[in-house]
Design a protein around this motif. Structure first.
Motif, PDB file in Angstrom:
ATOM      1  N   ALA A  29     -40.446 -74.564  80.269  1.00 19.45           N
ATOM      2  CA  ALA A  29     -39.718 -74.842  78.889  1.00 19.45           C
ATOM      3  C   ALA A  29     -40.194 -73.575  78.074  1.00 19.45           C
ATOM      4  CB  ALA A  29     -40.633 -76.394  78.446  1.00 19.45           C
ATOM      5  N   SER A  30     -39.182 -73.507  77.409  1.00 18.12           N
ATOM      6  CA  SER A  30     -39.389 -72.312  76.296  1.00 18.12           C
ATOM      7  C   SER A  30     -40.538 -72.424  75.320  1.00 18.12           C
ATOM      8  CB  SER A  30     -38.225 -72.328  75.310  1.00 18.12           C
ATOM      9  OG  SER A  30     -36.888 -72.152  76.160  1.00 18.12           O
ATOM     10  N   SER A  31     -40.784 -73.872  74.871  1.00 15.02           N
ATOM     11  CA  SER A  31     -41.837 -74.004  74.259  1.00 15.02           C
ATOM     12  C   SER A  31     -43.203 -73.645  74.697  1.00 15.02           C
ATOM     13  CB  SER A  31     -42.091 -75.605  73.756  1.00 15.02           C
ATOM     14  OG  SER A  31     -41.819 -76.509  74.979  1.00 15.02           O
ATOM     15  N   THR A  32     -43.256 -74.037  76.207  1.00 14.63           N
ATOM     16  CA  THR A  32     -44.562 -73.847  76.832  1.00 14.63           C
ATOM     17  C   THR A  32     -44.731 -72.152  77.158  1.00 14.63           C
ATOM     18  OG1 THR A  32     -44.468 -76.152  78.137  1.00 14.63           O
ATOM     19  CG2 THR A  32     -45.576 -74.122  79.241  1.00 14.63           C
ATOM     20  N   LEU A  33     -43.552 -71.722  77.450  1.00 17.67           N
ATOM     21  CA  LEU A  33     -43.798 -70.190  77.620  1.00 17.67           C
ATOM     22  C   LEU A  33     -44.133 -69.425  76.423  1.00 17.67           C
ATOM     23  CD1 LEU A  33     -40.707 -69.711  79.899  1.00 17.67           C
ATOM     24  CD2 LEU A  33     -43.041 -69.851  80.488  1.00 17.67           C
ATOM     25  N   ALA A  34     -43.549 -69.801  75.223  1.00 19.61           N
ATOM     26  CA  ALA A  34     -43.982 -69.216  74.252  1.00 19.61           C
ATOM     27  C   ALA A  34     -45.282 -69.311  73.735  1.00 19.61           C
ATOM     28  CB  ALA A  34     -43.015 -69.669  72.842  1.00 19.61           C
ATOM     29  N   ARG A  35     -45.995 -70.326  73.911  1.00 21.77           N
ATOM     30  CA  ARG A  35     -47.411 -70.715  73.455  1.00 21.77           C
ATOM     31  C   ARG A  35     -48.288 -69.853  74.540  1.00 21.77           C
ATOM     32  NH1 ARG A  35     -45.867 -77.151  72.371  1.00 21.77           N
ATOM     33  NH2 ARG A  35     -45.684 -76.866  70.291  1.00 21.77           N
ATOM     34  N   GLN A  36     -47.867 -69.977  75.911  1.00 17.89           N
ATOM     35  CA  GLN A  36     -48.517 -69.115  76.846  1.00 17.89           C
ATOM     36  C   GLN A  36     -48.512 -67.625  76.449  1.00 17.89           C
ATOM     37  OE1 GLN A  36     -50.284 -70.168  79.204  1.00 17.89           O
ATOM     38  NE2 GLN A  36     -49.658 -72.514  79.636  1.00 17.89           N
ATOM     39  N   ILE A  37     -47.573 -67.182  76.000  1.00 14.77           N
ATOM     40  CA  ILE A  37     -47.399 -65.819  75.388  1.00 14.77           C
ATOM     41  C   ILE A  37     -48.543 -65.647  74.325  1.00 14.77           C
ATOM     42  CG2 ILE A  37     -46.234 -63.960  74.577  1.00 14.77           C
ATOM     43  CD1 ILE A  37     -43.862 -65.191  76.080  1.00 14.77           C
ATOM     44  N   GLU A  38     -48.411 -66.528  73.335  1.00 16.06           N
ATOM     45  CA  GLU A  38     -49.328 -66.548  72.255  1.00 16.06           C
ATOM     46  C   GLU A  38     -50.667 -66.430  72.784  1.00 16.06           C
ATOM     47  OE1 GLU A  38     -50.117 -68.898  67.985  1.00 16.06           O
ATOM     48  OE2 GLU A  38     -49.003 -69.936  69.705  1.00 16.06           O
ATOM     49  N   LYS A  39     -51.043 -67.060  73.741  1.00 17.70           N
ATOM     50  CA  LYS A  39     -52.610 -67.119  74.353  1.00 17.70           C
ATOM     51  C   LYS A  39     -52.965 -66.004  75.205  1.00 17.70           C
ATOM     52  CE  LYS A  39     -52.599 -72.281  74.264  1.00 17.70           C
ATOM     53  NZ  LYS A  39     -52.680 -73.441  75.054  1.00 17.70           N
ATOM     54  N   GLY A  40     -52.105 -64.894  75.354  1.00 14.89           N
ATOM     55  CA  GLY A  40     -52.160 -63.873  76.059  1.00 14.89           C
ATOM     56  C   GLY A  40     -51.534 -63.771  77.377  1.00 14.89           C
ATOM     57  N   ALA A  41     -50.817 -64.625  77.658  1.00 16.12           N
ATOM     58  CA  ALA A  41     -50.102 -64.488  79.060  1.00 16.12           C
ATOM     59  C   ALA A  41     -49.411 -63.309  79.215  1.00 16.12           C
ATOM     60  CB  ALA A  41     -49.043 -65.715  79.399  1.00 16.12           C
ATOM     61  N   PRO A  42     -49.400 -62.590  80.432  1.00 10.70           N
ATOM     62  CA  PRO A  42     -48.915 -61.114  80.552  1.00 10.70           C
ATOM     63  C   PRO A  42     -47.283 -60.794  80.622  1.00 10.70           C
ATOM     64  CG  PRO A  42     -49.681 -61.752  82.548  1.00 10.70           C
ATOM     65  CD  PRO A  42     -50.006 -63.036  81.691  1.00 10.70           C
ATOM     66  N   ALA A  43     -46.634 -61.321  79.550  1.00 10.11           N
ATOM     67  CA  ALA A  43     -45.273 -61.250  79.651  1.00 10.11           C
ATOM     68  C   ALA A  43     -44.511 -60.112  78.958  1.00 10.11           C
ATOM     69  CB  ALA A  43     -44.663 -62.619  78.654  1.00 10.11           C
ATOM     70  N   ASP A  44     -43.597 -59.419  79.750  1.00  7.77           N
ATOM     71  CA  ASP A  44     -42.977 -58.362  79.135  1.00  7.77           C
ATOM     72  C   ASP A  44     -41.846 -58.786  78.674  1.00  7.77           C
ATOM     73  OD1 ASP A  44     -45.010 -56.302  80.210  1.00  7.77           O
ATOM     74  OD2 ASP A  44     -44.309 -56.932  82.167  1.00  7.77           O
ATOM     75  N   VAL A  45     -41.126 -59.742  79.041  1.00  6.71           N
ATOM     76  CA  VAL A  45     -39.740 -59.988  78.441  1.00  6.71           C
ATOM     77  C   VAL A  45     -39.843 -61.562  78.370  1.00  6.71           C
ATOM     78  CG1 VAL A  45     -37.454 -60.271  79.035  1.00  6.71           C
ATOM     79  CG2 VAL A  45     -38.409 -58.002  79.532  1.00  6.71           C
TER      80      VAL A  45
END
Length: 284
Positions: A89-105
């Motif tokens: 879910a976009s919400s889950t992914l956005a929050r994971q990125i906020e917590k430092g998940a290593p997303a590039d795109v």
């Protein structure tokens, strides 16, 4: 190698335990716990493995899976690089990125969660771009005959649901659920079906509930319905019943630009766009 093997073993155990727990609970709630557990496990496993990959990390809305898998394969064939694709879910992914998940795109299924990422300074705003569009549909198992009237004020969907559940992304935070709730409200149907909603953690979990016959109807994107042979489209929500469905893309602030930028640009090439359109996506 030893560290990777250990991580894989841990993930295998976690997934097995989540499956067991969810299956015990699913008897009383039509499998919803199973889909949620598996969704959490999938995202968690992807995040653990992301640190071991030597390629760009692409965090994308779950509804993009089939099309983006093909686009990624074409990119790998052309460049020799294999992106790590993390769906949810976009919400889950956005929050994971906020917590430092290593997303590039990051590719969101709506503007709101890309706005969230921008507000929290997670993306390079210069790279934010509306990549794709989609449509919202009502689905039923493929064996179900007849369509559902989705005109304003119609009670057809409530009558056909009966005591059954309406599968949809959680209307509190999942984009497909937010679009679905907005459409039902605009059509005067939300108050009739609100108590029958089976809220899923992402749109693909809602799709599976219908595909497996655990819910008689569901609300998903047209591309999701196209990707699953066990369901059929029983109705299409009027375009003016909800906000335009737009998938924005952006490179994250933490990205390795040498890896991220080539794939980000590839997503916008005619070849990639043709693949997306083949799966039912539209231009925004």
């Amino acid at each position: 190698m030893l560290e990777t093997t250990f991580v894989k073993a841990v993930v295998t155990i976690v997934i097995a335990r989540l499956k067991s727990h969810a299956q015990n609970n699913a008897r009383n709630n039509t499998g919803t716990m199973l889909h949620r557990a598996l969704g959490i496990a999938t995202v968690g496993a992807s995040l653990l493995f992301a640190g071991h990959a030597a390629a760009q990390q692409v965090y994308a809305a779950a509804s993009m899976k089939n099309a983006l898998d093909d686009v990624s394969a074409a990119y790998t064939k052309e460049t020799g690089k294999t992106p790590v694709l993390v769906y949810g879910a976009s919400s889950t992914l956005a929050r994971q990125i906020e917590k430092g998940a290593p997303a590039d795109v990051f590719i969101s299924a709506d503007q709101d969660w890309m706005d969230y990422a921008q507000k929290h300074d997670l993306i390079d705003t210069n790279t934010r771009h509306n990549l794709l569009g989609n449509a919202l549909v009502l689905i039923a198992p493929a064996s179900t005959a007849g369509n559902v009237d989705l005109t304003p004020g119609a009670a057809d969907i409530d009558a056909k649901l009966g005591s059954g559940k309406l599968a949809m992304g959680d209307p509190a935070h999942v984009p497909a659920g937010l679009y679905g709730k907005a459409a039902l409200e605009k059509l005067g149907l939300w108050s009739k079906v609100q108590g029958k909603v089976a809220a899923a953690d992402n749109v693909r979990s809602a799709l599976l509930l219908v595909a497996r016959g655990e819910a008689p109807y569901g609300i998903v994107y047209k591309t999701d319905a196209n990707a699953e042979k066990r369901v059929r489209i029983a109705g299409t929500f009027p375009a003016d019943s909800h906000a335009p469905i737009v998938y924005p893309v952006a490179v994250t602030k933490q990205a390795n630009r040498a890896d991220a930028d080539p794939f980000y640009r590839f997503l916008q090439t005619p070849a990639a766009q043709a693949t997306f359109q083949r799966f039912g996506f539209t231009r925004p």
